[in-house]
Design a protein around this motif. Structure first.
Motif, PDB file in Angstrom:
ATOM      1  N   GLU A  33      45.810  30.629  31.571  1.00 45.34           N
ATOM      2  CA  GLU A  33      46.496  29.498  32.204  1.00 45.34           C
ATOM      3  C   GLU A  33      47.327  29.951  33.403  1.00 45.34           C
ATOM      4  OE1 GLU A  33      47.310  25.485  32.653  1.00 45.34           O
ATOM      5  OE2 GLU A  33      45.985  26.408  31.156  1.00 45.34           O
ATOM      6  N   ASN A  34      47.876  31.149  33.328  1.00 47.56           N
ATOM      7  CA  ASN A  34      48.772  31.636  34.381  1.00 47.56           C
ATOM      8  C   ASN A  34      48.129  32.703  35.265  1.00 47.56           C
ATOM      9  OD1 ASN A  34      51.386  30.243  33.588  1.00 47.56           O
ATOM     10  ND2 ASN A  34      50.906  31.283  31.680  1.00 47.56           N
ATOM     11  N   ALA A  35      46.802  32.761  35.262  1.00 46.60           N
ATOM     12  CA  ALA A  35      46.098  33.796  36.031  1.00 46.60           C
ATOM     13  C   ALA A  35      46.387  33.669  37.526  1.00 46.60           C
ATOM     14  CB  ALA A  35      44.599  33.708  35.772  1.00 46.60           C
ATOM     15  N   PHE A  36      46.732  34.780  38.158  1.00 42.23           N
ATOM     16  CA  PHE A  36      47.026  34.813  39.588  1.00 42.23           C
ATOM     17  C   PHE A  36      45.757  34.613  40.404  1.00 42.23           C
ATOM     18  CE2 PHE A  36      48.095  37.559  43.421  1.00 42.23           C
ATOM     19  CZ  PHE A  36      48.844  36.575  44.032  1.00 42.23           C
ATOM     20  N   ILE A  37      44.664  35.238  39.958  1.00 45.37           N
ATOM     21  CA  ILE A  37      43.373  35.106  40.634  1.00 45.37           C
ATOM     22  C   ILE A  37      42.398  34.428  39.691  1.00 45.37           C
ATOM     23  CG2 ILE A  37      41.450  36.344  41.670  1.00 45.37           C
ATOM     24  CD1 ILE A  37      43.371  38.570  42.430  1.00 45.37           C
ATOM     25  N   GLN A  38      41.830  33.318  40.125  1.00 48.56           N
ATOM     26  CA  GLN A  38      40.834  32.586  39.337  1.00 48.56           C
ATOM     27  C   GLN A  38      39.501  32.602  40.071  1.00 48.56           C
ATOM     28  OE1 GLN A  38      42.570  28.709  38.738  1.00 48.56           O
ATOM     29  NE2 GLN A  38      43.711  29.367  36.950  1.00 48.56           N
ATOM     30  N   PHE A  39      38.514  33.250  39.486  1.00 46.88           N
ATOM     31  CA  PHE A  39      37.206  33.363  40.122  1.00 46.88           C
ATOM     32  C   PHE A  39      36.447  32.045  40.089  1.00 46.88           C
ATOM     33  CE2 PHE A  39      38.392  37.685  39.269  1.00 46.88           C
ATOM     34  CZ  PHE A  39      37.864  38.398  40.325  1.00 46.88           C
ATOM     35  N   HIS A  40      36.658  31.271  39.037  1.00 43.51           N
ATOM     36  CA  HIS A  40      36.008  29.965  38.909  1.00 43.51           C
ATOM     37  C   HIS A  40      37.073  28.933  38.535  1.00 43.51           C
ATOM     38  CE1 HIS A  40      31.870  31.449  39.237  1.00 43.51           C
ATOM     39  NE2 HIS A  40      32.323  32.516  38.603  1.00 43.51           N
ATOM     40  N   PRO A  41      37.216  27.888  39.349  1.00 45.60           N
ATOM     41  CA  PRO A  41      38.304  26.927  39.128  1.00 45.60           C
ATOM     42  C   PRO A  41      38.192  26.143  37.825  1.00 45.60           C
ATOM     43  CG  PRO A  41      36.793  26.124  40.815  1.00 45.60           C
ATOM     44  CD  PRO A  41      36.408  27.542  40.533  1.00 45.60           C
ATOM     45  N   ASP A  42      36.970  25.990  37.321  1.00 41.95           N
ATOM     46  CA  ASP A  42      36.764  25.179  36.121  1.00 41.95           C
ATOM     47  C   ASP A  42      36.445  26.049  34.902  1.00 41.95           C
ATOM     48  OD1 ASP A  42      37.174  22.758  37.520  1.00 41.95           O
ATOM     49  OD2 ASP A  42      35.113  22.806  38.250  1.00 41.95           O
ATOM     50  N   ILE A  43      37.117  27.184  34.802  1.00 41.16           N
ATOM     51  CA  ILE A  43      36.829  28.120  33.712  1.00 41.16           C
ATOM     52  C   ILE A  43      37.053  27.476  32.349  1.00 41.16           C
ATOM     53  CG2 ILE A  43      39.145  29.130  33.636  1.00 41.16           C
ATOM     54  CD1 ILE A  43      35.903  31.154  33.407  1.00 41.16           C
TER      55      ILE A  43
ATOM     56  N   GLY B 257      30.224  36.773  53.131  1.00 37.18           N
ATOM     57  CA  GLY B 257      30.425  36.074  51.874  1.00 37.18           C
ATOM     58  C   GLY B 257      31.894  35.772  51.666  1.00 37.18           C
ATOM     59  N   VAL B 258      32.231  34.503  51.611  1.00 34.48           N
ATOM     60  CA  VAL B 258      33.627  34.087  51.420  1.00 34.48           C
ATOM     61  C   VAL B 258      33.798  33.603  49.988  1.00 34.48           C
ATOM     62  CG1 VAL B 258      35.478  32.588  52.239  1.00 34.48           C
ATOM     63  CG2 VAL B 258      33.747  33.397  53.846  1.00 34.48           C
ATOM     64  N   ASN B 259      34.482  34.384  49.188  1.00 31.31           N
ATOM     65  CA  ASN B 259      34.742  34.008  47.804  1.00 31.31           C
ATOM     66  C   ASN B 259      36.016  34.699  47.339  1.00 31.31           C
ATOM     67  OD1 ASN B 259      33.876  36.706  47.012  1.00 31.31           O
ATOM     68  ND2 ASN B 259      31.778  35.964  47.265  1.00 31.31           N
ATOM     69  N   VAL B 260      36.382  34.496  46.101  1.00 30.37           N
ATOM     70  CA  VAL B 260      37.617  35.077  45.576  1.00 30.37           C
ATOM     71  C   VAL B 260      37.579  36.596  45.638  1.00 30.37           C
ATOM     72  CG1 VAL B 260      39.078  35.285  43.536  1.00 30.37           C
ATOM     73  CG2 VAL B 260      38.043  33.087  44.095  1.00 30.37           C
ATOM     74  N   LEU B 261      36.438  37.169  45.262  1.00 27.27           N
ATOM     75  CA  LEU B 261      36.324  38.630  45.240  1.00 27.27           C
ATOM     76  C   LEU B 261      36.454  39.213  46.636  1.00 27.27           C
ATOM     77  CD1 LEU B 261      35.730  41.116  43.428  1.00 27.27           C
ATOM     78  CD2 LEU B 261      33.313  40.825  44.031  1.00 27.27           C
ATOM     79  N   SER B 262      35.716  38.670  47.608  1.00 29.13           N
ATOM     80  CA  SER B 262      35.761  39.219  48.963  1.00 29.13           C
ATOM     81  C   SER B 262      37.131  39.030  49.591  1.00 29.13           C
ATOM     82  CB  SER B 262      34.683  38.567  49.844  1.00 29.13           C
ATOM     83  OG  SER B 262      34.937  37.184  50.037  1.00 29.13           O
ATOM     84  N   SER B 263      37.784  37.918  49.302  1.00 32.58           N
ATOM     85  CA  SER B 263      39.116  37.669  49.851  1.00 32.58           C
ATOM     86  C   SER B 263      40.127  38.663  49.311  1.00 32.58           C
ATOM     87  CB  SER B 263      39.557  36.241  49.530  1.00 32.58           C
ATOM     88  OG  SER B 263      38.660  35.293  50.065  1.00 32.58           O
ATOM     89  N   ALA B 264      40.061  38.917  48.010  1.00 38.33           N
ATOM     90  CA  ALA B 264      41.003  39.859  47.395  1.00 38.33           C
ATOM     91  C   ALA B 264      40.766  41.278  47.900  1.00 38.33           C
ATOM     92  CB  ALA B 264      40.869  39.804  45.877  1.00 38.33           C
TER      93      ALA B 264
END
Length: 407
Positions: A374-384, A149-156
């Protein structure tokens, strides 16, 4: 009687409890886990400033602040039901029943599983479980692993495993099925991966991600994506290979990979094996909102927020009097945003108790929340932000419908 009860001792719940206690409210926090902190406990990463975000320390700071303000904690205490009786919220646990006029749900998120042949073998776990084992309990999940699974969570979390000197052989996609339709589609996954490219130490990856701005370039990128993957933190990220099976006798011995087309179909005859002693499955996160459902709160499916979220306004109020929400129950975001949401929810509850005397503090908290997002380092969903706008439109419509019924 408590002025307020918070269910969930993660970053949102702790922050909310602190805000209310600072305003003189009597607050109780209930959580099923033995330690306060929630998912914050497992987080460890380097920030753009060069400093480190250490979830264990951040959790301890919040917990100790709450204790110093007189917040009462009921840990190792699962909540089985909530309901409203005679104007009071009633919270049922395995030991006691609690009542309160104000209830803040900060229940967080849960991981989505991806069924893969062999996933019942010992050594297969969610990627979040590997994070907790490594960063909280200081126990290695294994010596060499594969993340599916390639996503923000797994990458981090892959980055965090590398910091703990645990070898991650690769991060690959799951086989494309009706269940894994989103997580097994290379193009969809690439959009998610671009959101963490700024975290990669490789300048090539960072520069390449900036070029992938339109759909045509993304399709070209997937078509010519290297079969061996591109490395982030020296870990191959494979968008053109899928794990089709986890194999082993009494425990995990490895995985079987197969090449996939740009649209995700398995290419027969390309199967290879990679040895590993543990496998992490990363299907992403969804808002954990069952208690809000039990309370009768209306929901809306908003893809940009990660799933079904309870209807609420920007001040974290639901449509049910005395029921509030904060954190990942409102949409999948990072811990820093959850802390700001909890602070805002706590002020909103205190403001109700003090008949509107904290409006300026609430507006300041809203501004802080928006700035943090707005300044979040990690964004789980790009269109939040689009998701939040949709939610507010649903809220406005609900309020209009109520007026029509009253008239």
């Amino acid at each position: 009687m408590n002025n307020a009860i918070v269910i969930g001792a993660g970053p949102a719940g702790l922050s909310g409890a602190i805000s209310m206690a600072q305003q003189g409210l009597k607050v109780t926090v209930i959580d099923e886990y033995m330690k306060a902190g929630g998912r914050l406990l497992g987080q460890l990463y380097e920030e753009p400033t060069g400093g480190w975000w250490n979830g264990v320390k951040e959790s301890a700071n919040l917990y100790n602040s709450a204790l110093s303000l007189g917040v009462d904690f009921k840990l190792s205490t699962p909540v089985s039901n909530i309901e409203k009786i005679d104007g009071q919220w009633v919270v049922y646990t395995n030991e006691h029943t609690y009542t309160t006029p104000n209830l803040l749900l900060a229940t967080g998120a849960a991981e989505l599983p991806i069924p893969i042949p062999g996933w019942t073998l010992p050594g297969v776990m969610s990627v979040g479980a590997a994070q907790v084992m490594t960063n909280v309990h200081r126990v290695k999940p294994g010596n060499k692993g594969v993340i599916v699974g390639v996503n923000v969570l797994s990458s981090a979390i892959a980055m965090e495993l590398k910091i703990a000197n645990i070898e991650v052989a690769c991060i690959a996609l799951p086989r494309l099925t009706k269940v894994s339709e989103e997580t097994g589609n290379p193009l969809t996954v690439m959009n998610s991966l671009l959101n963490v490219a700024h975290m990669a130490p490789s300048q090539l990856v960072k520069m390449g991600s900036k070029l992938m701005k339109n759909d045509f370039l993304k399709k070209m990128g997937i078509t010519f994506y290297p079969k061996k993957g591109m490395k982030m933190w020296d870990i191959p990220i494979m968008l053109r290979k899928a794990v089709i099976e986890i194999y082993g006798n009494n425990s995990v011995d490895g995985v079987i990979l197969a090449d996939i087309s740009p649209s995700g179909e398995i290419i027969p005859g390309t199967e290879t094996k990679i040895s590993a002693d543990f496998v992490c499955i990363a299907g992403g996160l969804y808002p954990l909102a069952e208690l809000a459902a039990l309370a009768g709160c209306p929901f809306h499916w908003i893809e940009e927020l990660g799933g079904y979220v309870p209807l609420h306004n920007e001040k974290m109020e639901t449509v049910l009097d005395g029921l509030y929400v904060a954190g990942n129950i409102t949409g999948i975001e990072g811990a820093k945003i959850a802390i700001k949401q909890g602070h805002l929810a706590g002020l909103t509850i205190a403001n109700k108790n003090y008949h509107g005397k904290l409006e300026q503090e609430i507006q300041d908290a809203l501004q802080q929340l928006n700035s943090t997002r707005e300044n979040a380092f990690i964004q789980f969903h790009p269109d939040i932000n689009i998701g939040k706008q949709k939610l507010q439109q649903y809220w406005i419509k609900h309020q209009q419908d109520i007026k029509l019924v009253k008239n």
